[in-house]
Write an enzyme that holds these catalytic residues in place. Structure first.
Site, PDB file in Angstrom:
ATOM      1  N   TYR A  26       1.601 -10.683  -1.242  1.00  0.00           N
ATOM      2  CA  TYR A  26       0.684  -9.785  -0.543  1.00  0.00           C
ATOM      3  C   TYR A  26       0.124 -10.445   0.705  1.00  0.00           C
ATOM      4  O   TYR A  26      -0.028 -11.654   0.751  1.00  0.00           O
ATOM      5  CB  TYR A  26      -0.488  -9.397  -1.456  1.00  0.00           C
ATOM      6  CG  TYR A  26      -0.141  -8.517  -2.614  1.00  0.00           C
ATOM      7  CD1 TYR A  26       1.118  -7.928  -2.739  1.00  0.00           C
ATOM      8  CD2 TYR A  26      -1.073  -8.261  -3.627  1.00  0.00           C
ATOM      9  CE1 TYR A  26       1.425  -7.106  -3.823  1.00  0.00           C
ATOM     10  CE2 TYR A  26      -0.770  -7.444  -4.700  1.00  0.00           C
ATOM     11  CZ  TYR A  26       0.488  -6.881  -4.796  1.00  0.00           C
ATOM     12  OH  TYR A  26       0.786  -6.080  -5.874  1.00  0.00           O
ATOM     13  N   LEU A  86      -2.974   6.787  -7.909  1.00  0.00           N
ATOM     14  CA  LEU A  86      -3.191   7.880  -6.962  1.00  0.00           C
ATOM     15  C   LEU A  86      -1.977   8.101  -6.055  1.00  0.00           C
ATOM     16  O   LEU A  86      -2.074   8.835  -5.066  1.00  0.00           O
ATOM     17  CB  LEU A  86      -4.444   7.613  -6.118  1.00  0.00           C
ATOM     18  CG  LEU A  86      -5.773   7.622  -6.890  1.00  0.00           C
ATOM     19  CD1 LEU A  86      -6.926   7.265  -5.966  1.00  0.00           C
ATOM     20  CD2 LEU A  86      -6.011   8.979  -7.550  1.00  0.00           C
ATOM     21  N   GLY A  87      -0.856   7.463  -6.391  1.00  0.00           N
ATOM     22  CA  GLY A  87       0.380   7.714  -5.655  1.00  0.00           C
ATOM     23  C   GLY A  87       0.249   7.536  -4.153  1.00  0.00           C
ATOM     24  O   GLY A  87       0.550   8.450  -3.388  1.00  0.00           O
TER      25      GLY A  87
END
Length: 346
Positions: A53, A235-236
């Protein structure tokens, strides 16, 4: 805030886990620190990150998220109050800048862990996870398994032996897998069972109203084998907040606009299903965000739900959604949509 134990451990984690993959690219260090401050104030004691990340992965931003978390630990003095999860990346043709070989060999595991510890400015990681499998299988947007040429040799015993060494040295406390399917999860559990090696505590997989594939095989494993699901993308990529129903152009800084390659939640079927879920939420006086997160939180095999935000208002809305309890009527209406549009987003 409610808390659950990481299975196989005495570690208590909040039902909300702060996802941090935007720190270092979409969010500055100051913004990342503000999110961690706010989440901690609201009772969130569980942070999740990874060596690769921020996302999308780039050589220039590699490790940036762990560095931001590390500086927060140093400045806040709250390391001992946080349950920290991180991950080692698996094989990939595009992330070779991270280390000489992207695998889970003893050398790679040692290198990745030591560098994560350095960036995080800590002596230990509470939950260390394998970010995705070494073998060729279905993950990251793939619905089903396809047989293909695979040079992978079963090294799961060796991987667990190496992780066992990290546990005994105090560098990690528990181990988990991510983006793993039922065969892989059971294979790890089998190896630990018969050879007294560290047992997989959690599996971090996508799980949302648009992707309930986890329920098909892995949910039963979690229930019967006492493994916890850390649900990510609930939450896609923001689709299940409903904000894109008014038009993508109204949200120029949204992740789906900035990084259009992450389009797995944007299919015609996903949009149609999202509209139906939005109607259910409105009918019952809820926001789509509340409906989406409450559904995940009510599944008994979910240990914690990983939420990510790029602003404090978003983070506030997400955390507050965990006070919502869905009725049996709402759950039946949700299942009706699932039957019409089953898992439209792989």
């Amino acid at each position: 805030m409610q808390y659950n134990k990481l299975p196989q451990t005495d570690i208590k984690v909040s039902e909300v886990c702060l996802g941090t993959m935007t720190f270092g690219q979409q969010n500055t260090e100051a913004e990342g620190h503000a999110q961690m401050d706010y989440a901690f104030e609201k009772g969130v004691n569980f942070f999740d990150t990874a060596e690769m990340y921020s996302i999308p992965g780039h050589k220039e931003t590699y490790g940036s998220t762990e560095k931001i978390i590390g500086s927060w630990f140093k400045n806040s003095g709250k390391r001992d109050k946080i349950v920290l999860a991180s991950k080692i990346a698996g094989p990939s043709p595009i992330f070779g800048y991270m280390r000489e070989k992207l695998d889970f060999s003893p050398v790679s595991l040692q290198y990745a862990l030591d560098n994560s510890l350095k960036r995080l400015q800590t002596e230990y990681i509470d939950l260390y996870q394998l970010h995705w499998p070494e073998r060729k299988t279905n993950f990251f947007g793939q619905h089903g398994f396809k047989v293909q040429t695979d040079e992978w040799q079963d090294n799961i015993h060796q991987v667990l032996e190496t992780l066992d060494g990290f546990v005994k040295s105090g560098k990690i406390k528990a181990v988990g897998v991510s983006n793993e399917n039922p065969w892989g999860l059971m294979r790890f559990l089998e190896e630990s069972k018969y050879h007294n090696l560290p047992r997989i505590a959690t599996v971090q997989n996508p799980y949302s109203l648009l992707n309930r594939q986890f329920e098909v095989g892995s949910a039963e494993i979690c229930h019967r084998e006492n493994v916890g699901l850390l649900a990510y993308s609930p939450l896609g990529f923001g689709v299940l907040t409903g904000k894109f129903l008014e038009g993508m152009e109204k949200h120029p800084k949204a992740r789906l606009n900035l990084f259009p390659q992450y389009n797995r939640y944007s299919s015609e079927q996903s949009v149609a299903a999202t509209k139906m879920y939005h109607k259910i939420a409105t009918k019952h006086g809820l926001s789509l965000t509340q409906l989406s997160l409450a559904f995940i939180n009510q599944q008994k095999y979910v240990t914690s739900t990983i939420i990510g935000a790029t602003s404090i208002p978003q983070l506030k809305e997400n955390i507050e959604a965990f006070t919502v309890k869905l009725t049996e009527e709402i759950l039946k209406e949700i299942d009706t949509v699932q039957a019409i549009y089953p898992n439209p987003a792989p």
